[in-house]
Design a protein around this motif. Structure first.
Motif, mmCIF file in Angstrom:
data_model
loop_
_atom_site.group_PDB
_atom_site.id
_atom_site.type_symbol
_atom_site.label_atom_id
_atom_site.label_comp_id
_atom_site.label_asym_id
_atom_site.label_seq_id
_atom_site.Cartn_x
_atom_site.Cartn_y
_atom_site.Cartn_z
ATOM 1 N N UNK A 1 0.815 -1.202 0.000
ATOM 2 C CA UNK A 1 0.000 0.000 0.000
ATOM 3 C C UNK A 1 0.851 1.254 0.000
ATOM 4 N N UNK A 2 2.063 1.174 0.554
ATOM 5 C CA UNK A 2 2.914 2.348 0.653
ATOM 6 C C UNK A 2 4.369 1.918 0.591
ATOM 7 N N UNK A 3 5.210 2.799 0.070
ATOM 8 C CA UNK A 3 6.637 2.531 -0.042
ATOM 9 C C UNK A 3 7.413 3.776 0.353
ATOM 10 N N UNK A 4 8.611 3.580 0.918
ATOM 11 C CA UNK A 4 9.518 4.679 1.227
ATOM 12 C C UNK A 4 10.940 4.153 1.115
ATOM 13 N N UNK A 5 11.866 5.006 0.709
ATOM 14 C CA UNK A 5 13.277 4.637 0.655
ATOM 15 C C UNK A 5 14.085 5.819 1.159
ATOM 16 N N UNK A 6 15.143 5.565 1.923
ATOM 17 C CA UNK A 6 15.978 6.629 2.454
ATOM 18 C C UNK A 6 17.311 6.068 2.901
ATOM 19 N N UNK A 7 18.226 6.969 3.223
ATOM 20 C CA UNK A 7 19.534 6.566 3.685
ATOM 21 C C UNK A 7 20.016 7.452 4.807
ATOM 22 N N UNK A 8 20.931 6.925 5.595
ATOM 23 C CA UNK A 8 21.598 7.692 6.645
ATOM 24 C C UNK A 8 22.994 7.108 6.790
ATOM 25 N N UNK A 9 23.969 7.946 6.896
ATOM 26 C CA UNK A 9 25.366 7.507 6.982
ATOM 27 C C UNK A 9 25.630 6.491 5.884
ATOM 28 N N UNK A 10 26.037 5.299 6.280
ATOM 29 C CA UNK A 10 26.361 4.267 5.295
ATOM 30 C C UNK A 10 25.222 3.271 5.103
ATOM 31 N N UNK A 11 24.108 3.471 5.782
ATOM 32 C CA UNK A 11 22.998 2.521 5.698
ATOM 33 C C UNK A 11 21.889 3.063 4.814
ATOM 34 N N UNK A 12 21.250 2.172 4.074
ATOM 35 C CA UNK A 12 20.130 2.513 3.210
ATOM 36 C C UNK A 12 18.984 1.560 3.525
ATOM 37 N N UNK A 13 17.759 2.093 3.531
ATOM 38 C CA UNK A 13 16.589 1.303 3.874
ATOM 39 C C UNK A 13 15.503 1.445 2.822
ATOM 40 N N UNK A 14 14.700 0.412 2.711
ATOM 41 C CA UNK A 14 13.469 0.447 1.930
ATOM 42 C C UNK A 14 12.369 -0.056 2.852
ATOM 43 N N UNK A 15 11.277 0.694 2.952
ATOM 44 C CA UNK A 15 10.152 0.295 3.800
ATOM 45 C C UNK A 15 8.923 0.101 2.937
ATOM 46 N N UNK A 16 8.102 -0.848 3.324
ATOM 47 C CA UNK A 16 6.830 -1.062 2.638
ATOM 48 C C UNK A 16 5.757 -1.323 3.680
ATOM 49 N N UNK A 17 4.571 -0.808 3.400
ATOM 50 C CA UNK A 17 3.408 -1.047 4.234
ATOM 51 C C UNK A 17 2.419 -1.869 3.438
ATOM 52 N N UNK A 18 1.813 -2.839 4.092
ATOM 53 C CA UNK A 18 0.924 -3.754 3.387
ATOM 54 C C UNK A 18 -0.528 -3.573 3.821
ATOM 55 N N UNK A 19 -1.415 -4.113 3.023
ATOM 56 C CA UNK A 19 -2.850 -4.041 3.276
ATOM 57 C C UNK A 19 -3.222 -4.663 4.622
ATOM 58 N N UNK A 20 -2.481 -5.696 5.059
ATOM 59 C CA UNK A 20 -2.793 -6.379 6.319
ATOM 60 C C UNK A 20 -2.179 -5.697 7.533
ATOM 61 N N UNK A 21 -1.546 -4.523 7.346
ATOM 62 C CA UNK A 21 -0.977 -3.784 8.461
ATOM 63 C C UNK A 21 0.481 -4.083 8.725
ATOM 64 N N UNK A 22 1.076 -4.959 7.943
ATOM 65 C CA UNK A 22 2.471 -5.302 8.158
ATOM 66 C C UNK A 22 3.374 -4.203 7.613
ATOM 67 N N UNK A 23 4.395 -3.864 8.387
ATOM 68 C CA UNK A 23 5.410 -2.905 7.966
ATOM 69 C C UNK A 23 6.709 -3.681 7.831
ATOM 70 N N UNK A 24 7.317 -3.600 6.655
ATOM 71 C CA UNK A 24 8.566 -4.312 6.412
ATOM 72 C C UNK A 24 9.636 -3.287 6.062
ATOM 73 N N UNK A 25 10.713 -3.258 6.830
ATOM 74 C CA UNK A 25 11.847 -2.400 6.529
ATOM 75 C C UNK A 25 13.041 -3.307 6.278
#
Length: 181
Positions: A7-31
């Motif tokens: 349902x939703x996506x985000x991507x960002x970075x800090x220092x040397x780390x990079x993340x991708x997050x996703x939100x799902x219809x069932x309420x699950x958040x995966x980073x």
């Protein structure tokens, strides 16, 4: 792909780390940490409500998640894992109806990270956020004729822009929330 619906996506970075997050219809958040083994670093649930919007804080260490029902939660990276922080903001029961699942939500942090703009449906709120404490600064049942699809702070942090699903753009002065131009 896995055939999962996000349902939703985000991507960002800090220092040397990079993340991708996703939100799902069932309420699950995966980073997931980019470049790391395929195991997610956060696989949490946000009350089982659809996750309609995700917004990483400008410092990259906090993630806000919003549902279509007025729920808002915060997660913080401690260097090893994502942990829920602060009190969740919850304006009502999880929307389980088809109509509630279709309501848009949007999030945006101010440039300095002290304010969070949050919309659900046609309503726009501005919150002061500090160390997991959330203080409402204003709310507006906007002049939009359709659900707000996106919110964005101007570079000065005092102006907020909103755009609805029909493409109408409004400008808001944070000090005068309620008076759009």
């Amino acid at each position: 792909g896995s055939g999962e619906r996000f349902e939703s996506l985000a991507a960002w970075g800090m220092s040397s780390e990079r993340f991708i997050a996703s939100g799902k219809l069932n309420g699950e958040i995966i980073v997931t940490r980019v470049g790391a083994p395929k195991l997610p670093v956060l696989r949490g649930r946000d009350r089982g409500c659809p996750v309609r919007a995700l917004a990483p804080h400008p410092n990259g260490q906090t993630l806000a998640a919003a549902g279509p029902d007025g729920s808002l939660s915060f997660w913080r990276w401690d260097g090893k894992s994502w942990q829920p922080i602060g009190a969740k903001v919850d304006d009502g029961p999880c929307g389980l109806t088809t109509d509630a699942r279709q309501i848009d939500a949007a999030l945006a942090w101010s440039p300095d990270g002290s304010l969070l703009a949050w919309s659900t449906g046609r309503s726009i709120r501005v919150l002061s956020v500090s160390e997991g404490l959330v203080t409402p600064l204003g709310q507006n049942d906007s002049d939009h004729k359709a659900d707000v699809a996106a919110v964005l702070f101007g570079g000065d942090g005092r102006t907020l822009y909103s755009v609805d699903a029909a493409g109408a753009v409004l400008r808001w002065d944070i000090g005068l929330l309620g008076a759009a131009s």
